[in-house]
Design an enzyme around this catalytic site. Structure first.
Site, PDB file in Angstrom:
ATOM      1  N   LYS A  11       9.732 -15.637  -4.312  1.00 11.60           N
ATOM      2  CA  LYS A  11       9.942 -15.480  -2.805  1.00 11.60           C
ATOM      3  C   LYS A  11      11.014 -16.525  -2.470  1.00 11.60           C
ATOM      4  CE  LYS A  11       5.319 -14.021  -1.716  1.00 11.60           C
ATOM      5  NZ  LYS A  11       3.959 -14.337  -0.865  1.00 11.60           N
TER       6      LYS A  11
ATOM      7  N   TYR B 202       4.013  -4.561   2.432  1.00 18.28           N
ATOM      8  CA  TYR B 202       2.996  -5.189   2.990  1.00 18.28           C
ATOM      9  C   TYR B 202       2.196  -4.316   4.134  1.00 18.28           C
ATOM     10  CZ  TYR B 202       4.231  -9.790   1.033  1.00 18.28           C
ATOM     11  OH  TYR B 202       4.535 -10.994   0.206  1.00 18.28           O
TER      12      TYR B 202
ATOM     13  N   PHE C   3       0.461 -12.335  11.837  1.00 18.85           N
ATOM     14  CA  PHE C   3       1.279 -13.149  11.143  1.00 18.85           C
ATOM     15  C   PHE C   3       2.642 -11.994  10.692  1.00 18.85           C
ATOM     16  CE2 PHE C   3      -2.051 -12.875   8.502  1.00 18.85           C
ATOM     17  CZ  PHE C   3      -1.630 -12.174   7.283  1.00 18.85           C
TER      18      PHE C   3
ATOM     19  N   THR D 136      -4.189 -16.806  -2.794  1.00 23.08           N
ATOM     20  CA  THR D 136      -3.210 -16.437  -1.541  1.00 23.08           C
ATOM     21  C   THR D 136      -2.871 -17.891  -1.024  1.00 23.08           C
ATOM     22  OG1 THR D 136      -4.086 -14.437  -1.348  1.00 23.08           O
ATOM     23  CG2 THR D 136      -2.731 -15.416   0.440  1.00 23.08           C
TER      24      THR D 136
ATOM     25  N   ARG E 209       0.627 -21.440  -7.650  1.00 17.15           N
ATOM     26  CA  ARG E 209       0.373 -21.995  -6.222  1.00 17.15           C
ATOM     27  C   ARG E 209      -0.206 -23.242  -5.959  1.00 17.15           C
ATOM     28  NH1 ARG E 209      -1.238 -15.876  -4.149  1.00 17.15           N
ATOM     29  NH2 ARG E 209       0.885 -14.833  -3.820  1.00 17.15           N
TER      30      ARG E 209
ATOM     31  N   ASN F  32       3.971 -19.240  -0.510  1.00 17.27           N
ATOM     32  CA  ASN F  32       3.272 -19.574  -1.734  1.00 17.27           C
ATOM     33  C   ASN F  32       3.900 -19.026  -2.974  1.00 17.27           C
ATOM     34  OD1 ASN F  32       3.052 -16.709  -1.277  1.00 17.27           O
ATOM     35  ND2 ASN F  32       0.668 -16.824  -0.930  1.00 17.27           N
TER      36      ASN F  32
HETATM   37  P1  DAT Z   1      -1.218 -12.110  -2.136  1.00 13.12           P
HETATM   38  O1  DAT Z   1       0.204 -12.429  -2.101  1.00 13.12           O
HETATM   39  O2  DAT Z   1      -2.168 -13.161  -2.763  1.00 13.12           O
HETATM   40  O3  DAT Z   1      -1.347 -10.917  -2.720  1.00 13.12           O
HETATM   41  P2  DAT Z   1      -1.800 -10.822   0.330  1.00 13.12           P
HETATM   42  O4  DAT Z   1      -1.497  -9.567   0.075  1.00 13.12           O
HETATM   43  O5  DAT Z   1      -3.336 -11.017   1.246  1.00 13.12           O
HETATM   44  O6  DAT Z   1      -2.023 -12.058  -0.560  1.00 13.12           O
HETATM   45  O7  DAT Z   1      -0.925 -11.446   1.519  1.00 13.12           O
HETATM   46  C1  DAT Z   1       0.443 -11.285   1.125  1.00 13.12           C
HETATM   47  C2  DAT Z   1       1.247 -12.608   1.747  1.00 13.12           C
HETATM   48  O8  DAT Z   1       1.222 -12.452   3.106  1.00 13.12           O
HETATM   49  C3  DAT Z   1       0.655 -13.638   1.188  1.00 13.12           C
HETATM   50  O9  DAT Z   1       1.124 -14.151   0.003  1.00 13.12           O
HETATM   51  C4  DAT Z   1       1.011 -14.629   2.095  1.00 13.12           C
HETATM   52  C5  DAT Z   1       0.867 -14.078   3.558  1.00 13.12           C
HETATM   53  N1  DAT Z   1      -0.239 -14.433   4.221  1.00 13.12           N
HETATM   54  C6  DAT Z   1      -1.455 -14.166   3.943  1.00 13.12           C
HETATM   55  N2  DAT Z   1      -2.275 -14.444   4.672  1.00 13.12           N
HETATM   56  C7  DAT Z   1      -1.601 -15.059   5.610  1.00 13.12           C
HETATM   57  C8  DAT Z   1      -1.873 -15.764   6.904  1.00 13.12           C
HETATM   58  N3  DAT Z   1      -3.163 -15.976   7.356  1.00 13.12           N
HETATM   59  N4  DAT Z   1      -0.815 -16.526   7.539  1.00 13.12           N
HETATM   60  C9  DAT Z   1       0.224 -16.354   7.048  1.00 13.12           C
HETATM   61  N5  DAT Z   1       0.765 -15.694   5.994  1.00 13.12           N
HETATM   62  C10 DAT Z   1      -0.025 -15.117   5.528  1.00 13.12           C
END
Ligand code: DAT
Ligand code: MG
Length: 155
Positions: free
Chosen positions: A12, A52, A60, A94, A105, A115
């Protein structure tokens, strides 16, 4: 029985800005994951809506997309036995403050969304995500002299 898999990783904008690209790629290499695809990608709004899509209802979501579009990201396809779950172990949870020490991370980041890494979360999403970002011509099948030592016999 271990299954040979390919998985998608995105380094990222925070990894790029913080000069952590090399360190993160080094950790994947040291684990024994084989890099079969590697390129810069300039993510678009449309790409992120798709990538996403499980987060569109989250408050967010818009700021997450802005974060991901700040710089190009480094896209990688990594290959190995159980590569999808193995890479998630190396990457960590995450929320970096809940990630186990020793994961990328936990070791190098403090908060979401910064992250550092995206990694596919299931074999099914890995297949979809590799196709989303890489064409067949951008994926390379090659032998390394270390394959036998890392994967064992019968690869
Ligand atoms: P991961 O990246 O571990 O697969 P995810 O798919 O649930 O996790 O979420 C994608 C990304 O979104 C994550 O890497 C960071 C962001 N994210 C997740 N939860 C968040 C939150 N509560 N506030 C801000 N960004 C968030
Ligand atoms: Mg995810």
């Amino acid at each position: 029985m271990a299954e040979k898999q390919q998985t998608l990783v995105l380094l990222k904008p925070d990894a790029l800005q913080r000069d952590l690209l090399g360190e993160i790629i080094r950790r994947f290499e040291m684990k024994g994951l084989k890099i079969v695809g590697l390129k810069f990608i300039r993510l678009t709004d449309e790409m992120l809506d798709e990538h996403y899509s499980h987060l569109t209802a989250k408050p967010f979501f818009a700021s997450l997309k802005q974060f991901m579009m700040q710089t190009p990201v480094v896209g990688m396809v990594l290959e190995g036995f159980d590569a999808v779950s193995e890479i998630r172990k190396v990457v960590g949870s995450t929320n970096p403050r809940e990630a186990d020490a020793g994961t990328i991370r936990a070791d190098f980041s403090m908060n979401v969304p910064s992250n550092l890494i995206h990694a596919s979360d299931s074999p099914e999403s890995a297949v979809t995500e590799v196709k989303r970002f890489f064409s067949d011509a951008e994926l390379f099948d090659y032998e390394k002299i270390t394959d036998r030592f890392i994967f064992g016999e019968g690869i």
